[in-house]
Design an enzyme around this catalytic site. Structure first.
Site, PDB file in Angstrom:
ATOM      1  N   HIS A 100       2.511  -6.441   0.382  1.00  0.00           N
ATOM      2  CA  HIS A 100       2.318  -6.979   1.735  1.00  0.00           C
ATOM      3  C   HIS A 100       1.611  -5.951   2.593  1.00  0.00           C
ATOM      4  O   HIS A 100       1.914  -4.767   2.546  1.00  0.00           O
ATOM      5  CB  HIS A 100       3.636  -7.405   2.380  1.00  0.00           C
ATOM      6  CG  HIS A 100       4.733  -6.392   2.281  1.00  0.00           C
ATOM      7  ND1 HIS A 100       5.430  -6.156   1.117  1.00  0.00           N
ATOM      8  CD2 HIS A 100       5.253  -5.543   3.210  1.00  0.00           C
ATOM      9  CE1 HIS A 100       6.334  -5.210   1.330  1.00  0.00           C
ATOM     10  NE2 HIS A 100       6.246  -4.820   2.587  1.00  0.00           N
ATOM     11  N   ASP A 157       6.566 -10.743  10.939  1.00  0.00           N
ATOM     12  CA  ASP A 157       7.659  -9.941  10.386  1.00  0.00           C
ATOM     13  C   ASP A 157       8.962 -10.305  11.095  1.00  0.00           C
ATOM     14  O   ASP A 157       9.001 -10.483  12.308  1.00  0.00           O
ATOM     15  CB  ASP A 157       7.351  -8.453  10.552  1.00  0.00           C
ATOM     16  CG  ASP A 157       8.230  -7.594   9.665  1.00  0.00           C
ATOM     17  OD1 ASP A 157       7.702  -6.993   8.713  1.00  0.00           O
ATOM     18  OD2 ASP A 157       9.462  -7.517   9.922  1.00  0.00           O
ATOM     19  N   ILE A 158      10.037 -10.381  10.336  1.00  0.00           N
ATOM     20  CA  ILE A 158      11.331 -10.768  10.895  1.00  0.00           C
ATOM     21  C   ILE A 158      11.902  -9.676  11.799  1.00  0.00           C
ATOM     22  O   ILE A 158      12.759  -9.953  12.648  1.00  0.00           O
ATOM     23  CB  ILE A 158      12.312 -11.111   9.749  1.00  0.00           C
ATOM     24  CG1 ILE A 158      13.406 -12.043  10.209  1.00  0.00           C
ATOM     25  CG2 ILE A 158      12.879  -9.854   9.103  1.00  0.00           C
ATOM     26  CD1 ILE A 158      14.221 -12.650   9.070  1.00  0.00           C
ATOM     27  N   HIS A 189       1.240  -4.805   6.264  1.00  0.00           N
ATOM     28  CA  HIS A 189       1.739  -4.908   7.637  1.00  0.00           C
ATOM     29  C   HIS A 189       0.531  -4.831   8.571  1.00  0.00           C
ATOM     30  O   HIS A 189      -0.322  -3.949   8.407  1.00  0.00           O
ATOM     31  CB  HIS A 189       2.641  -3.714   7.989  1.00  0.00           C
ATOM     32  CG  HIS A 189       3.930  -3.633   7.239  1.00  0.00           C
ATOM     33  ND1 HIS A 189       5.126  -4.052   7.768  1.00  0.00           N
ATOM     34  CD2 HIS A 189       4.221  -3.151   6.003  1.00  0.00           C
ATOM     35  CE1 HIS A 189       6.102  -3.826   6.897  1.00  0.00           C
ATOM     36  NE2 HIS A 189       5.574  -3.278   5.813  1.00  0.00           N
ATOM     37  N   GLN A 242       9.030   1.242   0.652  1.00  0.00           N
ATOM     38  CA  GLN A 242       8.807  -0.175   0.399  1.00  0.00           C
ATOM     39  C   GLN A 242      10.149  -0.836   0.107  1.00  0.00           C
ATOM     40  O   GLN A 242      10.902  -0.360  -0.749  1.00  0.00           O
ATOM     41  CB  GLN A 242       7.865  -0.358  -0.801  1.00  0.00           C
ATOM     42  CG  GLN A 242       7.559  -1.809  -1.117  1.00  0.00           C
ATOM     43  CD  GLN A 242       6.574  -1.956  -2.286  1.00  0.00           C
ATOM     44  OE1 GLN A 242       6.230  -0.971  -2.951  1.00  0.00           O
ATOM     45  NE2 GLN A 242       6.130  -3.172  -2.525  1.00  0.00           N
ATOM     46  N   ASN A 277       3.273   0.006   2.603  1.00  0.00           N
ATOM     47  CA  ASN A 277       4.286   0.921   2.085  1.00  0.00           C
ATOM     48  C   ASN A 277       4.414   0.686   0.580  1.00  0.00           C
ATOM     49  O   ASN A 277       4.448  -0.457   0.130  1.00  0.00           O
ATOM     50  CB  ASN A 277       5.626   0.678   2.772  1.00  0.00           C
ATOM     51  CG  ASN A 277       5.566   0.963   4.257  1.00  0.00           C
ATOM     52  OD1 ASN A 277       4.893   1.898   4.692  1.00  0.00           O
ATOM     53  ND2 ASN A 277       6.242   0.157   5.051  1.00  0.00           N
TER      54      ASN A 277
HETATM   55  P1  5GP Z   1       8.404  -2.822   3.566  1.00  0.00           P
HETATM   56  O1  5GP Z   1       9.559  -1.990   4.042  1.00  0.00           O
HETATM   57  O2  5GP Z   1       8.635  -3.302   2.154  1.00  0.00           O
HETATM   58  O3  5GP Z   1       7.076  -2.179   3.762  1.00  0.00           O
HETATM   59  O4  5GP Z   1       8.350  -4.082   4.518  1.00  0.00           O
HETATM   60  C1  5GP Z   1       9.098  -5.240   4.330  1.00  0.00           C
HETATM   61  C2  5GP Z   1       9.020  -5.998   5.618  1.00  0.00           C
HETATM   62  O5  5GP Z   1       9.446  -7.316   5.383  1.00  0.00           O
HETATM   63  C3  5GP Z   1       9.889  -5.421   6.722  1.00  0.00           C
HETATM   64  O6  5GP Z   1       9.089  -5.111   7.850  1.00  0.00           O
HETATM   65  C4  5GP Z   1      10.900  -6.526   7.006  1.00  0.00           C
HETATM   66  O7  5GP Z   1      11.227  -6.629   8.358  1.00  0.00           O
HETATM   67  C5  5GP Z   1      10.171  -7.759   6.493  1.00  0.00           C
HETATM   68  N1  5GP Z   1      11.054  -8.789   5.995  1.00  0.00           N
HETATM   69  C6  5GP Z   1      12.101  -8.631   5.116  1.00  0.00           C
HETATM   70  N2  5GP Z   1      12.669  -9.812   4.858  1.00  0.00           N
HETATM   71  C7  5GP Z   1      11.981 -10.740   5.560  1.00  0.00           C
HETATM   72  C8  5GP Z   1      12.106 -12.165   5.692  1.00  0.00           C
HETATM   73  O8  5GP Z   1      12.969 -12.823   5.105  1.00  0.00           O
HETATM   74  N3  5GP Z   1      11.220 -12.781   6.524  1.00  0.00           N
HETATM   75  C9  5GP Z   1      10.244 -12.097   7.184  1.00  0.00           C
HETATM   76  N4  5GP Z   1       9.426 -12.805   7.977  1.00  0.00           N
HETATM   77  N5  5GP Z   1      10.093 -10.757   7.080  1.00  0.00           N
HETATM   78  C10 5GP Z   1      10.947 -10.097   6.274  1.00  0.00           C
END
Ligand code: 5GP
Ligand code: ZN
Length: 114
Positions: free
Chosen positions: A100, A30-31, A102, A94, A87
């Site tokens: 995805h 994760d970034i 986590h 989300q 999420n």
């Molecule tokens: P969500 O909030 O949808 O459950 O999680 C999305 C996740 O994707 C977040 O934890 C965010 O840090 C990660 N993320 C968003 N953009 C990027 C990206 O360009 N590269 C990577 N490696 N992770 C990303």
């Protein structure tokens, strides 16, 4: 999906720290990590969320689970413990609409989540 950042990572059009890949599944760090270990496991095919993927391809969730099992074993957090989070939608916070998982570990996590 042309405008999906995770599809772009699958196609190697965007960089990512890829830690696992097979024909169906990709995993990358994760970034913005929320724990010392925080990676994402995604199906390479675009599904918006868990239910969409499960209904479209019954095998894909299991393939993701097998990838999680292999990775967590390889890095040792199968023994110490970890958390798998999906999420979903607005209330689930989300932010990327490509399914995805986590996977977080290597610290004591808190419960309940916010
Ligand atoms: P969500 O909030 O949808 O459950 O999680 C999305 C996740 O994707 C977040 O934890 C965010 O840090 C990660 N993320 C968003 N953009 C990027 C990206 O360009 N590269 C990577 N490696 N992770 C990303
Ligand atoms: Zn996508």
């Amino acid at each position: 999906m042309d405008d999906c950042i995770f599809c772009k990572i699958v196609k190697k059009e965007l960089p990512a720290e890829i830690i696992y890949e097979d024909d169906f599944v990709l995993a990358f760090n994760d970034i913005s990590p929320q724990a010392p270990i925080h990676f994402l496991v995604i199906p390479k095919a675009h599904y918006a969320n868990l239910s969409g993927a499960a209904l479209a391809d019954e095998g894909i969730i299991e393939k993701c689970a097998v990838a999680i099992a292999k990775i967590t074993h390889d890095i040792g957090i199968d023994k110490t413990g970890h958390r798998v989070v999906i999420n979903t939608g607005k209330d689930g916070l989300q932010t990327v609409d490509h399914l995805h998982f986590h996977v977080l570990g290597q610290r004591m996590l808190q419960w309940p989540p916010g």
